[in-house]
Each structure stands twice: as structure tokens, then as C-alpha cells.
Design an enzyme around this catalytic site. Structure first.
Site, PDB file in Angstrom:
ATOM      1  N   HIS A 161     -35.475 -20.854  14.914  1.00  0.00           N
ATOM      2  CA  HIS A 161     -35.441 -20.930  13.447  1.00  0.00           C
ATOM      3  C   HIS A 161     -34.000 -21.142  12.999  1.00  0.00           C
ATOM      4  CE1 HIS A 161     -37.402 -19.730   9.492  1.00  0.00           C
ATOM      5  NE2 HIS A 161     -36.119 -19.775   9.169  1.00  0.00           N
TER       6      HIS A 161
ATOM      7  N   HIS B 237     -31.760 -23.886  10.424  1.00  0.00           N
ATOM      8  CA  HIS B 237     -31.681 -25.023   9.507  1.00  0.00           C
ATOM      9  C   HIS B 237     -30.405 -25.801   9.803  1.00  0.00           C
ATOM     10  CE1 HIS B 237     -34.947 -23.611   6.807  1.00  0.00           C
ATOM     11  NE2 HIS B 237     -34.562 -22.423   7.252  1.00  0.00           N
TER      12      HIS B 237
ATOM     13  N   HIS C  36     -42.373 -21.172   6.491  1.00  0.00           N
ATOM     14  CA  HIS C  36     -41.749 -19.963   5.972  1.00  0.00           C
ATOM     15  C   HIS C  36     -42.779 -19.176   5.163  1.00  0.00           C
ATOM     16  CE1 HIS C  36     -38.136 -22.005   7.140  1.00  0.00           C
ATOM     17  NE2 HIS C  36     -37.318 -21.149   6.546  1.00  0.00           N
TER      18      HIS C  36
ATOM     19  N   GLU D  69     -41.081 -13.849   3.716  1.00  0.00           N
ATOM     20  CA  GLU D  69     -39.678 -13.518   3.512  1.00  0.00           C
ATOM     21  C   GLU D  69     -39.531 -12.958   2.096  1.00  0.00           C
ATOM     22  OE1 GLU D  69     -35.240 -15.604   3.721  1.00  0.00           O
ATOM     23  OE2 GLU D  69     -36.990 -16.856   3.340  1.00  0.00           O
TER      24      GLU D  69
ATOM     25  N   ASP E 150     -31.209 -18.423  11.309  1.00  0.00           N
ATOM     26  CA  ASP E 150     -31.559 -19.041  10.026  1.00  0.00           C
ATOM     27  C   ASP E 150     -30.456 -20.001   9.558  1.00  0.00           C
ATOM     28  OD1 ASP E 150     -33.248 -19.491   7.880  1.00  0.00           O
ATOM     29  OD2 ASP E 150     -32.844 -17.596   6.871  1.00  0.00           O
ATOM     30  N   ASP E 151     -29.444 -19.478   8.879  1.00  0.00           N
ATOM     31  CA  ASP E 151     -28.310 -20.257   8.362  1.00  0.00           C
ATOM     32  C   ASP E 151     -27.037 -19.462   8.673  1.00  0.00           C
ATOM     33  OD1 ASP E 151     -29.964 -22.271   6.625  1.00  0.00           O
ATOM     34  OD2 ASP E 151     -30.655 -20.289   5.987  1.00  0.00           O
TER      35      ASP E 151
END
Length: 323
Positions: free
Chosen positions: A9, A11, A186, A189, A267-268
Site C-alpha cells: 500500500h 501511493h 480504500h 480508514e 501509505d505516503d
């Protein structure tokens, strides 16, 4: 920690080092006022501002060449953390605006950049942006379907989870499934446990991005465990954005103890001041994860990866304990 890591996961734009984005902005003369703090890190205080800053940073990524350079920068970061396999979310909305021909050029640039780094395997999950709406999602799904293959192996959805329902995007997910792509989205969350239930029921995904709010519905937790639906959990992201107030409140260990298949991702990462090594260090500190648990979670990730069987076997072999 020397155990090889697998990340499911990530981005691609959200993993861009701030210095990389600032450098591109200077090259192009683009004003990114409000995107960075004084120390050079990304600037945001909540999820909505995070999305705005994310999209503002993407304005300097205007062609295939930049995305090729971005891929190199992101994968080099991952290699430093011992990642041997990663799946990155790639959005045609940011790569040609949903036009299949333009998307192919962007995709090839990223694929070629990844191929130059033999230390790591990369696969792409084409991702529609939820708050852009179902019609744009169809264009993203068409891009995915037209380029499904060895590199593009999955389809998913990111963006603002509070916009619409999972089922609004069923057409796009059906198109991707028909093209042989594996599915994730997603959910859970921000949208609560019901958003996870919607994703499983209406989109028939085999993985859930985040999914942590499923913990609030015991029957749903049991369903996820029974049907081996894998959660792509990003603890540092959840804490940084305020989904949970601190690491001790995060449900990853409770979910794992209940039999839910969990994996760990970032994630980021530059947005949340983390990397995959830090995530595992903090999981060890807060939940007592030792090497056996870390290896088990990465084996789960290898088995859940959207890759071919030969690649999966190679990953599993790399995760075997040294004799």
C-alpha cells in the site's frame, strides 16, 4: 531488522521525497507556496488539507519523464528499508487525465525505471480517485483494463472515503475484474466499519486498503478472518492523520489476534515522517512484535501480492529463516 519486507500500500505520488518535488518546482518555475513547512516537509493539519497538499504537489508531475524519475526516487527509498517487493498505486488521473494513449506513455516510463533497479520488484495498481466521481473512475478502469499484464496487475480506489458509496464504483471494478486484474479499495480508514462491509459486498475485493475501523464490528471482523480478506494496514499514517490518537490505540494487533490477515505499509511515507523500518520498530515497541511476527506478516503480504506465481515463490523463498 534484516528480514526482507514487502509493501502492498504505497501511493507513488505520496511517496515523493519533498526535496524531489521542490526540485521539480524550481526547474519549472512553479509556485508551491503553502505546500511545505519551513523545515521543508509537507504541510498539512488534517485529512482534507492533506488531500489538497497532495494534489498541489502533483501539479509539477506533468509528463512521463517526471514519473520515471519519481519512480526511481521512490524505489531507492524502499530499497534502503530492505523492501524487496512493492505495489504502488498509480492514478491515470495524474498520468494523462484518463486518456489511454497518454497513460501508456506514463506507465512505460515507470515500468522502465523500475526495471533498472534489480534489488526490488514493483507492480502497479491502477487507482481511481473516489472524490473525482464514478465517471472518471470508469476512465481509470479503462486505462487499467487496456494495460493489464505483467506490470499492471491490480485495480483499486483511493481519495476521499466520505464521498459517495463503494457501490457507486461497481461498474469500474467489474471492468477491471473482467480484464483479469486483482482488486483492492480504500475503506475503513474514515468511513467506518460499514465502508469495509460495502467494499466486500459491493466490489468483491480481496484486499482492503486500511480497513482498521472494521474493529468496531465484531461480525465483520469474523467475516474478514473467515474469508481471508487481507488488510493493507498503515499504522503510522493512521496515527499521523488522527484516525487513532496514538500507537497504543491502534487496532492492528487486536485484528491480528482475532485472525484477520494484516500486512504493514507506509501509505505516503514522507507526509507522515515514516518509513517501513520505522513502522516495524514502533510495532515492536508498542505491541511486542519480534522477528517471528514480522516474518509472518511479510509472508502474508507475499501470499496476498498481486503478482505471478513465480514472483510469489521467489518472495516466499527470500522470507524463509536462515538455516
Amino acid at each position: 531488522m534484516t528480514i526482507p519486507k514487502i509493501e502492498l500500500h504505497l501511493h507513488i505520488e505520496g511517496a515523493a521525497p519533498p526535496a524531489f518535488i521542490r526540485g521539480l518546482a524550481q526547474e519549472k518555475g512553479v509556485n508551491l507556496t503553502g505546500v511545505f513547512n519551513e523545515d521543508g516537509s509537507y504541510k498539512f493539519e488534517d485529512f482534507s488539507q492533506f488531500l489538497r497538499v497532495y494534489e498541489a504537489a502533483c501539479t509539477v508531475l506533468t509528463g512521463p519523464e517526471e514519473f520515471g524519475r519519481l519512480t526511481t526516487a521512490v524505489l531507492e527509498q524502499s530499497i534502503e528499508q530492505g523492501v524487496i517487493y512493492t505495489e504502488a498505486f498509480l492514478s491515470p488521473d495524474f498520468c494523462g487525465g484518463g486518456d489511454v494513449g497518454a497513460w501508456r506513455e506514463y506507465m512505460h516510463a515507470m515500468q522502465e525505471a523500475a526495471a533498472k533497479l534489480p534489488e526490488i520488484e514493483m507492480r502497479g495498481i491502477v487507482t481511481c480517485i473516489r472524490h473525482f466521481g464514478p465517471d472518471k473512475a470508469k476512465a481509470a478502469a479503462r486505462c487499467a483494463a487496456e494495460t493489464a499484464g505483467d506490470f499492471i496487475t491490480g485495480f483499486g480506489m483511493g481519495g476521499d472515503e466520505m464521498q459517495g458509496k463503494q457501490g457507486d464504483f461497481a461498474y469500474s471494478f467489474h471492468m477491471a475484474r473482467e480484464a483479469g486484474l486483482r482488486l483492492t479499495t480504500h475503506a475503513g480508514e474514515w468511513g467506518g466499519a460499514d465502508s469495509v462491509r460495502q467494499a466486500v459486498r459491493d466490489l468483491e475485493v480481496e484486499r482492503i486498503g486500511h480497513g482498521v475501523q472494521a474493529i468496531d464490528d465484531d461480525a465483520l471482523v469474523d467475516h474478514l478472518a473467515e474469508h481471508e480478506i487481507v488488510l493493507e494496514v498503515c499504522p503510522g499514517s493512521n496515527v499521523a492523520l488522527g484516525v487513532y490518537s496514538d500507537w497504543h490505540s491502534h487496532p492492528i494487533e487486536t485484528l491480528r489476534e482475532r485472525g484477520v490477515l494484516v500486512t504493514v505499509s507506509t501509505d505516503d511515507p514522507p507526509f507522515f515522517h515514516t518509513n517501513l523500518g520505522m513502522e516495524y520498530d514502533l510495532l515492536g515497541h508498542h505491541f511486542g512484535w519480534e522477528d517471528d511476527t514480522v516474518r509472518e506478516v511479510n509472508v502474508t503480504a507475499a501470499k496476498a501480492a498481486f503478482c505471478d506465481d513465480a514472483t510469489r515463490e521467489k518472495l516466499l523463498k527470500a522470507l524463509e529463516p536462515a538455516s
